[in-house]
Design a protein around this motif. Structure first.
Motif, PDB file in Angstrom:
ATOM      1  N   ALA A   1      45.517  43.909  32.634  1.00  0.00           N
ATOM      2  CA  ALA A   1      44.668  45.032  33.026  1.00  0.00           C
ATOM      3  C   ALA A   1      44.845  45.372  34.502  1.00  0.00           C
ATOM      4  CB  ALA A   1      43.204  44.711  32.733  1.00  0.00           C
ATOM      5  N   ALA A   2      45.181  44.363  35.307  1.00  0.00           N
ATOM      6  CA  ALA A   2      45.389  44.574  36.747  1.00  0.00           C
ATOM      7  C   ALA A   2      46.784  45.109  37.056  1.00  0.00           C
ATOM      8  CB  ALA A   2      45.152  43.275  37.501  1.00  0.00           C
ATOM      9  N   GLY A   3      47.628  45.253  36.056  1.00  0.00           N
ATOM     10  CA  GLY A   3      48.961  45.803  36.279  1.00  0.00           C
ATOM     11  C   GLY A   3      50.073  45.052  35.585  1.00  0.00           C
ATOM     12  N   GLY A   4      49.895  43.731  35.381  1.00  0.00           N
ATOM     13  CA  GLY A   4      50.891  42.932  34.662  1.00  0.00           C
ATOM     14  C   GLY A   4      52.286  43.074  35.208  1.00  0.00           C
ATOM     15  N   ARG A   5      52.444  42.943  36.524  1.00  0.00           N
ATOM     16  CA  ARG A   5      53.739  43.205  37.151  1.00  0.00           C
ATOM     17  C   ARG A   5      54.755  42.090  36.933  1.00  0.00           C
ATOM     18  NH1 ARG A   5      50.285  45.172  41.330  1.00  0.00           N
ATOM     19  NH2 ARG A   5      50.587  43.255  42.544  1.00  0.00           N
ATOM     20  N   ASP A   6      54.349  40.992  36.330  1.00  0.00           N
ATOM     21  CA  ASP A   6      55.252  39.864  36.077  1.00  0.00           C
ATOM     22  C   ASP A   6      54.905  39.278  34.725  1.00  0.00           C
ATOM     23  OD1 ASP A   6      57.131  37.872  36.412  1.00  0.00           O
ATOM     24  OD2 ASP A   6      56.250  37.028  38.236  1.00  0.00           O
ATOM     25  N   ASN A   7      55.727  38.341  34.256  1.00  0.00           N
ATOM     26  CA  ASN A   7      55.347  37.559  33.079  1.00  0.00           C
ATOM     27  C   ASN A   7      54.052  36.827  33.398  1.00  0.00           C
ATOM     28  OD1 ASN A   7      58.790  36.497  32.923  1.00  0.00           O
ATOM     29  ND2 ASN A   7      57.922  38.362  32.069  1.00  0.00           N
ATOM     30  N   VAL A   8      53.195  36.677  32.398  1.00  0.00           N
ATOM     31  CA  VAL A   8      51.879  36.070  32.607  1.00  0.00           C
ATOM     32  C   VAL A   8      51.691  34.905  31.643  1.00  0.00           C
ATOM     33  CG1 VAL A   8      49.408  36.492  32.796  1.00  0.00           C
ATOM     34  CG2 VAL A   8      51.007  38.392  33.106  1.00  0.00           C
ATOM     35  N   THR A   9      51.357  33.745  32.186  1.00  0.00           N
ATOM     36  CA  THR A   9      51.134  32.569  31.340  1.00  0.00           C
ATOM     37  C   THR A   9      49.887  31.815  31.797  1.00  0.00           C
ATOM     38  OG1 THR A   9      53.471  32.301  30.828  1.00  0.00           O
ATOM     39  CG2 THR A   9      52.084  30.360  30.598  1.00  0.00           C
TER      40      THR A   9
ATOM     41  N   LEU B   1      46.475  25.751  33.917  1.00  0.00           N
ATOM     42  CA  LEU B   1      47.855  25.765  34.384  1.00  0.00           C
ATOM     43  C   LEU B   1      48.315  27.208  34.259  1.00  0.00           C
ATOM     44  CD1 LEU B   1      47.380  22.895  32.764  1.00  0.00           C
ATOM     45  CD2 LEU B   1      49.794  22.574  33.309  1.00  0.00           C
ATOM     46  N   ALA B   2      48.834  27.793  35.331  1.00  0.00           N
ATOM     47  CA  ALA B   2      49.156  29.213  35.312  1.00  0.00           C
ATOM     48  C   ALA B   2      50.386  29.528  36.146  1.00  0.00           C
ATOM     49  CB  ALA B   2      47.972  30.028  35.831  1.00  0.00           C
ATOM     50  N   THR B   3      51.148  30.527  35.712  1.00  0.00           N
ATOM     51  CA  THR B   3      52.256  31.033  36.522  1.00  0.00           C
ATOM     52  C   THR B   3      51.721  32.084  37.491  1.00  0.00           C
ATOM     53  OG1 THR B   3      52.785  32.731  34.872  1.00  0.00           O
ATOM     54  CG2 THR B   3      53.916  30.604  34.688  1.00  0.00           C
ATOM     55  N   ASP B   4      52.572  32.470  38.452  1.00  0.00           N
ATOM     56  CA  ASP B   4      52.095  33.398  39.469  1.00  0.00           C
ATOM     57  C   ASP B   4      51.888  34.808  38.938  1.00  0.00           C
ATOM     58  OD1 ASP B   4      54.777  34.101  39.219  1.00  0.00           O
ATOM     59  OD2 ASP B   4      55.154  34.182  41.370  1.00  0.00           O
ATOM     60  N   GLY B   5      52.376  35.089  37.739  1.00  0.00           N
ATOM     61  CA  GLY B   5      52.082  36.374  37.124  1.00  0.00           C
ATOM     62  C   GLY B   5      50.609  36.539  36.837  1.00  0.00           C
ATOM     63  N   LEU B   6      49.900  35.445  36.703  1.00  0.00           N
ATOM     64  CA  LEU B   6      48.435  35.478  36.578  1.00  0.00           C
ATOM     65  C   LEU B   6      47.765  35.425  37.939  1.00  0.00           C
ATOM     66  CD1 LEU B   6      45.748  35.309  35.045  1.00  0.00           C
ATOM     67  CD2 LEU B   6      46.070  32.844  34.918  1.00  0.00           C
ATOM     68  N   THR B   7      48.133  34.439  38.750  1.00  0.00           N
ATOM     69  CA  THR B   7      47.401  34.210  39.999  1.00  0.00           C
ATOM     70  C   THR B   7      47.652  35.289  41.047  1.00  0.00           C
ATOM     71  OG1 THR B   7      49.166  32.720  40.779  1.00  0.00           O
ATOM     72  CG2 THR B   7      47.302  31.728  39.622  1.00  0.00           C
ATOM     73  N   ASN B   8      48.758  36.030  40.931  1.00  0.00           N
ATOM     74  CA  ASN B   8      48.983  37.157  41.836  1.00  0.00           C
ATOM     75  C   ASN B   8      48.163  38.380  41.456  1.00  0.00           C
ATOM     76  OD1 ASN B   8      50.818  35.791  43.430  1.00  0.00           O
ATOM     77  ND2 ASN B   8      52.628  36.653  42.438  1.00  0.00           N
ATOM     78  N   MET B   9      47.709  38.434  40.209  1.00  0.00           N
ATOM     79  CA  MET B   9      47.008  39.608  39.714  1.00  0.00           C
ATOM     80  C   MET B   9      45.496  39.413  39.597  1.00  0.00           C
ATOM     81  SD  MET B   9      49.614  41.514  39.487  1.00  0.00           S
ATOM     82  CE  MET B   9      48.720  42.944  38.933  1.00  0.00           C
ATOM     83  N   VAL B  10      45.065  38.168  39.467  1.00  0.00           N
ATOM     84  CA  VAL B  10      43.642  37.879  39.247  1.00  0.00           C
ATOM     85  C   VAL B  10      43.167  36.926  40.338  1.00  0.00           C
ATOM     86  CG1 VAL B  10      41.926  37.066  37.590  1.00  0.00           C
ATOM     87  CG2 VAL B  10      44.037  38.131  36.765  1.00  0.00           C
ATOM     88  N   SER B  11      42.092  37.267  41.002  1.00  0.00           N
ATOM     89  CA  SER B  11      41.578  36.444  42.106  1.00  0.00           C
ATOM     90  C   SER B  11      41.008  35.139  41.583  1.00  0.00           C
ATOM     91  CB  SER B  11      40.493  37.203  42.871  1.00  0.00           C
ATOM     92  OG  SER B  11      39.322  37.329  42.077  1.00  0.00           O
ATOM     93  N   ASP B  12      40.933  34.146  42.446  1.00  0.00           N
ATOM     94  CA  ASP B  12      40.334  32.864  42.069  1.00  0.00           C
ATOM     95  C   ASP B  12      38.878  33.050  41.632  1.00  0.00           C
ATOM     96  OD1 ASP B  12      42.729  31.773  42.759  1.00  0.00           O
ATOM     97  OD2 ASP B  12      41.950  30.399  44.282  1.00  0.00           O
ATOM     98  N   PHE B  13      38.190  33.969  42.274  1.00  0.00           N
ATOM     99  CA  PHE B  13      36.792  34.250  41.910  1.00  0.00           C
ATOM    100  C   PHE B  13      36.707  34.711  40.454  1.00  0.00           C
ATOM    101  CE2 PHE B  13      33.214  37.179  41.479  1.00  0.00           C
ATOM    102  CZ  PHE B  13      32.162  36.435  41.992  1.00  0.00           C
ATOM    103  N   ASP B  14      37.584  35.640  40.073  1.00  0.00           N
ATOM    104  CA  ASP B  14      37.560  36.136  38.692  1.00  0.00           C
ATOM    105  C   ASP B  14      38.073  35.092  37.712  1.00  0.00           C
ATOM    106  OD1 ASP B  14      36.491  38.589  39.393  1.00  0.00           O
ATOM    107  OD2 ASP B  14      38.452  39.518  39.705  1.00  0.00           O
ATOM    108  N   ILE B  15      39.056  34.295  38.135  1.00  0.00           N
ATOM    109  CA  ILE B  15      39.535  33.204  37.281  1.00  0.00           C
ATOM    110  C   ILE B  15      38.388  32.251  36.959  1.00  0.00           C
ATOM    111  CG2 ILE B  15      40.950  31.100  37.260  1.00  0.00           C
ATOM    112  CD1 ILE B  15      43.107  32.689  38.755  1.00  0.00           C
ATOM    113  N   ARG B  16      37.612  31.910  37.974  1.00  0.00           N
ATOM    114  CA  ARG B  16      36.474  31.014  37.760  1.00  0.00           C
ATOM    115  C   ARG B  16      35.488  31.594  36.747  1.00  0.00           C
ATOM    116  NH1 ARG B  16      31.914  31.052  42.079  1.00  0.00           N
ATOM    117  NH2 ARG B  16      31.618  32.963  40.866  1.00  0.00           N
ATOM    118  N   ASP B  17      35.152  32.878  36.917  1.00  0.00           N
ATOM    119  CA  ASP B  17      34.188  33.502  36.017  1.00  0.00           C
ATOM    120  C   ASP B  17      34.691  33.527  34.584  1.00  0.00           C
ATOM    121  OD1 ASP B  17      32.472  33.886  38.094  1.00  0.00           O
ATOM    122  OD2 ASP B  17      32.780  36.057  38.267  1.00  0.00           O
TER     123      ASP B  17
END
Length: 232
Positions: free
Chosen positions: A215-223, A180-196
Protein backbone atom coordinates in the motif's frame (compact mmCIF):
# COMPACT_ATOMS: atom_id res chain seq x y z
CA UNK A 1 4.56 -23.48 21.22
CA UNK A 2 5.35 -21.20 18.29
CA UNK A 3 2.85 -19.87 15.75
CA UNK A 4 4.49 -18.65 12.54
CA UNK A 5 3.32 -16.98 9.35
CA UNK A 6 5.46 -16.46 6.24
CA UNK A 7 4.50 -14.25 3.30
CA UNK A 8 6.55 -12.98 0.36
CA UNK A 9 5.49 -10.79 -2.56
CA UNK A 10 7.26 -9.56 -5.70
CA UNK A 11 6.04 -6.03 -5.00
CA UNK A 12 4.67 -3.45 -7.43
CA UNK A 13 7.87 -2.60 -9.35
CA UNK A 14 10.20 -5.61 -9.68
CA UNK A 15 9.75 -8.30 -12.32
CA UNK A 16 11.00 -11.19 -10.18
CA UNK A 17 11.23 -12.01 -6.49
CA UNK A 18 14.78 -12.36 -5.15
CA UNK A 19 13.57 -12.79 -1.56
CA UNK A 20 13.41 -16.22 0.04
CA UNK A 21 12.30 -17.48 3.42
CA UNK A 22 11.25 -20.56 5.32
CA UNK A 23 9.96 -22.05 8.53
CA UNK A 24 12.18 -25.08 9.16
CA UNK A 25 10.82 -27.71 11.47
CA UNK A 26 8.96 -26.14 14.38
CA UNK A 27 11.46 -23.56 15.61
CA UNK A 28 13.90 -22.33 12.94
CA UNK A 29 13.09 -19.28 10.84
CA UNK A 30 15.02 -17.87 7.88
CA UNK A 31 14.77 -14.85 5.59
CA UNK A 32 17.19 -13.93 2.78
CA UNK A 33 17.23 -11.10 0.23
CA UNK A 34 19.27 -11.88 -2.87
CA UNK A 35 21.13 -9.55 -5.19
CA UNK A 36 22.96 -9.85 -8.47
CA UNK A 37 20.41 -9.25 -11.20
CA UNK A 38 18.40 -11.58 -13.43
CA UNK A 39 18.07 -14.95 -11.67
CA UNK A 40 21.29 -14.58 -9.67
CA UNK A 41 19.76 -12.95 -6.60
CA UNK A 42 16.99 -15.50 -6.46
CA UNK A 43 19.59 -18.27 -6.74
CA UNK A 44 21.72 -16.85 -3.91
CA UNK A 45 18.85 -16.41 -1.45
CA UNK A 46 17.53 -19.84 -2.40
CA UNK A 47 20.88 -21.42 -1.53
CA UNK A 48 20.60 -19.98 1.99
CA UNK A 49 17.23 -21.67 2.41
CA UNK A 50 18.43 -24.97 0.93
CA UNK A 51 21.49 -25.10 3.18
CA UNK A 52 19.45 -24.12 6.24
CA UNK A 53 16.95 -26.91 5.59
CA UNK A 54 19.76 -29.42 5.13
CA UNK A 55 21.76 -28.41 8.21
CA UNK A 56 19.23 -27.13 10.73
CA UNK A 57 16.30 -29.53 10.50
CA UNK A 58 17.69 -31.89 13.13
CA UNK A 59 19.00 -29.13 15.43
CA UNK A 60 22.61 -30.31 15.55
CA UNK A 61 24.30 -27.57 13.48
CA UNK A 62 24.68 -23.96 14.57
CA UNK A 63 23.12 -21.04 12.72
CA UNK A 64 26.59 -19.65 12.03
CA UNK A 65 27.63 -22.96 10.46
CA UNK A 66 24.66 -22.80 8.07
CA UNK A 67 25.53 -19.28 6.91
CA UNK A 68 29.19 -20.22 6.47
CA UNK A 69 28.21 -23.24 4.37
CA UNK A 70 25.80 -21.16 2.28
CA UNK A 71 28.56 -18.63 1.66
CA UNK A 72 30.81 -21.36 0.27
CA UNK A 73 28.05 -22.79 -1.93
CA UNK A 74 27.17 -19.38 -3.38
CA UNK A 75 30.81 -18.71 -4.24
CA UNK A 76 31.14 -22.16 -5.82
CA UNK A 77 27.97 -21.70 -7.88
CA UNK A 78 29.16 -18.32 -9.15
CA UNK A 79 32.54 -19.80 -10.08
CA UNK A 80 30.90 -22.59 -12.07
CA UNK A 81 28.45 -20.29 -13.87
CA UNK A 82 29.68 -16.89 -15.13
CA UNK A 83 26.06 -15.68 -15.37
CA UNK A 84 25.88 -15.84 -11.57
CA UNK A 85 29.09 -13.88 -10.96
CA UNK A 86 28.65 -11.22 -8.30
CA UNK A 87 25.54 -12.70 -6.74
CA UNK A 88 25.04 -12.49 -3.00
CA UNK A 89 22.36 -12.33 -0.37
CA UNK A 90 21.45 -11.22 3.10
CA UNK A 91 20.73 -13.94 5.65
CA UNK A 92 18.83 -13.66 8.92
CA UNK A 93 18.35 -16.92 10.81
CA UNK A 94 16.65 -17.46 14.15
CA UNK A 95 15.99 -20.46 16.39
CA UNK A 96 13.72 -20.51 19.47
CA UNK A 97 13.76 -23.22 22.13
CA UNK A 98 10.73 -24.55 24.00
CA UNK A 99 11.56 -22.38 27.03
CA UNK A 100 11.59 -19.20 24.91
CA UNK A 101 15.35 -18.86 24.66
CA UNK A 102 16.27 -17.62 21.22
CA UNK A 103 19.40 -17.22 19.15
CA UNK A 104 20.08 -15.54 15.83
CA UNK A 105 22.76 -15.24 13.16
CA UNK A 106 22.75 -12.39 10.68
CA UNK A 107 24.47 -10.86 7.65
CA UNK A 108 23.22 -7.88 5.61
CA UNK A 109 20.26 -5.55 6.04
CA UNK A 110 17.33 -7.89 6.49
CA UNK A 111 16.15 -7.56 10.08
CA UNK A 112 15.04 -9.45 13.17
CA UNK A 113 12.70 -7.63 15.56
CA UNK A 114 11.41 -8.65 19.00
CA UNK A 115 8.01 -7.40 20.17
CA UNK A 116 7.93 -7.59 23.96
CA UNK A 117 5.57 -5.90 26.42
CA UNK A 118 4.28 -3.64 23.66
CA UNK A 119 7.74 -2.42 22.65
CA UNK A 120 9.40 -3.26 19.34
CA UNK A 121 13.18 -3.74 19.41
CA UNK A 122 15.49 -4.42 16.46
CA UNK A 123 17.84 -7.24 17.48
CA UNK A 124 20.03 -7.15 14.38
CA UNK A 125 22.23 -4.37 13.02
CA UNK A 126 22.08 -3.41 9.34
CA UNK A 127 25.34 -4.01 7.52
CA UNK A 128 24.99 -1.08 5.14
CA UNK A 129 26.67 2.15 4.14
CA UNK A 130 23.69 4.15 5.36
CA UNK A 131 23.79 2.46 8.77
CA UNK A 132 27.42 3.58 9.11
CA UNK A 133 26.32 7.15 8.39
CA UNK A 134 23.70 6.86 11.13
CA UNK A 135 26.24 5.55 13.64
CA UNK A 136 28.57 8.44 12.74
CA UNK A 137 25.77 10.93 13.37
CA UNK A 138 25.70 12.07 9.72
CA UNK A 139 22.19 10.84 8.98
CA UNK A 140 18.96 10.47 10.93
CA UNK A 141 16.98 7.23 11.05
CA UNK A 142 14.10 8.84 9.12
CA UNK A 143 16.44 10.22 6.45
CA UNK A 144 18.02 6.79 6.05
CA UNK A 145 14.78 5.17 4.90
CA UNK A 146 14.86 7.16 1.64
CA UNK A 147 18.60 7.66 1.12
CA UNK A 148 19.68 6.92 -2.51
CA UNK A 149 22.43 4.55 -1.28
CA UNK A 150 20.12 2.70 1.11
CA UNK A 151 20.74 -0.64 -0.62
CA UNK A 152 24.55 -0.53 -0.54
CA UNK A 153 25.62 -3.35 1.76
CA UNK A 154 28.91 -3.55 3.62
CA UNK A 155 28.46 -7.28 4.25
CA UNK A 156 26.72 -10.04 2.29
CA UNK A 157 26.71 -13.82 2.04
CA UNK A 158 28.63 -14.79 -1.08
CA UNK A 159 30.61 -11.57 -1.34
CA UNK A 160 33.91 -12.83 0.08
CA UNK A 161 35.61 -16.12 0.91
CA UNK A 162 35.10 -15.52 4.62
CA UNK A 163 31.81 -14.06 5.80
CA UNK A 164 31.61 -12.11 9.07
CA UNK A 165 28.48 -13.12 10.97
CA UNK A 166 26.70 -11.26 13.76
CA UNK A 167 25.06 -13.47 16.36
CA UNK A 168 23.14 -12.98 19.58
CA UNK A 169 20.64 -14.37 22.05
CA UNK A 170 17.34 -13.21 23.50
CA UNK A 171 14.55 -14.43 25.78
CA UNK A 172 10.87 -14.60 24.87
CA UNK A 173 7.92 -14.65 27.26
CA UNK A 174 4.34 -15.74 26.66
CA UNK A 175 2.77 -13.66 23.89
CA UNK A 176 6.01 -12.12 22.62
CA UNK A 177 6.51 -11.86 18.88
CA UNK A 178 9.32 -11.95 16.35
CA UNK A 179 9.57 -10.48 12.87
CA UNK A 180 12.13 -11.45 10.24
CA UNK A 181 11.84 -9.05 7.31
CA UNK A 182 13.63 -7.93 4.16
CA UNK A 183 14.21 -4.26 3.46
CA UNK A 184 11.31 -4.22 1.03
CA UNK A 185 9.15 -4.14 4.15
CA UNK A 186 11.25 -2.05 6.52
CA UNK A 187 11.94 0.65 3.91
CA UNK A 188 8.22 1.09 3.30
CA UNK A 189 6.69 0.65 6.77
CA UNK A 190 7.88 2.51 9.87
CA UNK A 191 8.82 0.68 13.05
CA UNK A 192 5.87 2.39 14.73
CA UNK A 193 3.43 0.90 12.21
CA UNK A 194 5.20 -2.48 12.30
CA UNK A 195 4.66 -2.57 16.05
CA UNK A 196 0.97 -1.74 15.74
CA UNK A 197 0.40 -4.40 13.08
CA UNK A 198 2.29 -7.05 15.04
CA UNK A 199 0.10 -6.42 18.07
CA UNK A 200 -2.96 -7.40 16.04
CA UNK A 201 -4.39 -10.65 17.32
CA UNK A 202 -6.35 -13.34 15.54
CA UNK A 203 -4.89 -13.19 12.05
CA UNK A 204 -1.90 -13.50 9.76
CA UNK A 205 0.28 -10.58 10.82
CA UNK A 206 2.87 -11.34 8.12
CA UNK A 207 0.19 -10.85 5.48
CA UNK A 208 -0.90 -7.58 7.05
CA UNK A 209 2.71 -6.30 7.10
CA UNK A 210 3.23 -7.17 3.45
CA UNK A 211 -0.06 -5.50 2.53
CA UNK A 212 1.07 -2.35 4.34
CA UNK A 213 4.33 -2.29 2.35
CA UNK A 214 2.43 -2.76 -0.92
CA UNK A 215 0.00 0.00 0.00
CA UNK A 216 2.98 2.31 0.63
CA UNK A 217 4.30 1.69 -2.88
CA UNK A 218 5.87 -1.79 -2.85
CA UNK A 219 9.04 -0.56 -4.53
CA UNK A 220 10.93 -3.80 -3.77
CA UNK A 221 10.24 -7.45 -3.08
CA UNK A 222 8.53 -7.73 0.31
CA UNK A 223 8.97 -10.57 2.79
CA UNK A 224 7.75 -10.97 6.35
CA UNK A 225 7.98 -13.94 8.71
CA UNK A 226 6.20 -13.44 12.02
CA UNK A 227 6.38 -15.70 15.07
CA UNK A 228 4.43 -15.65 18.34
CA UNK A 229 5.69 -17.57 21.39
CA UNK A 230 3.17 -19.33 23.63
CA UNK A 231 4.57 -20.63 26.93
CA UNK A 232 3.39 -24.11 27.94
Amino acid sequence: MLTAYFVTDVGRVRANNEDSGAVIGKNVFVVADGMGGAAAGEKASGIVIEVARRMLTDGTASLDMAITAANAEILAAAKDNPALKGMGTTATLCRVAADGRGEFAHVGDSRLYLLQAGALRQLTEDHSYVEELIRDGKLSRDEARFHPMKNMLTRAVGAETTVKIDSGVFQMADGDGLLLATDGLTNMVSDFDIRDIMQYEGGNTAQKLVEAALAAGGRDNVTALTVVYHAD
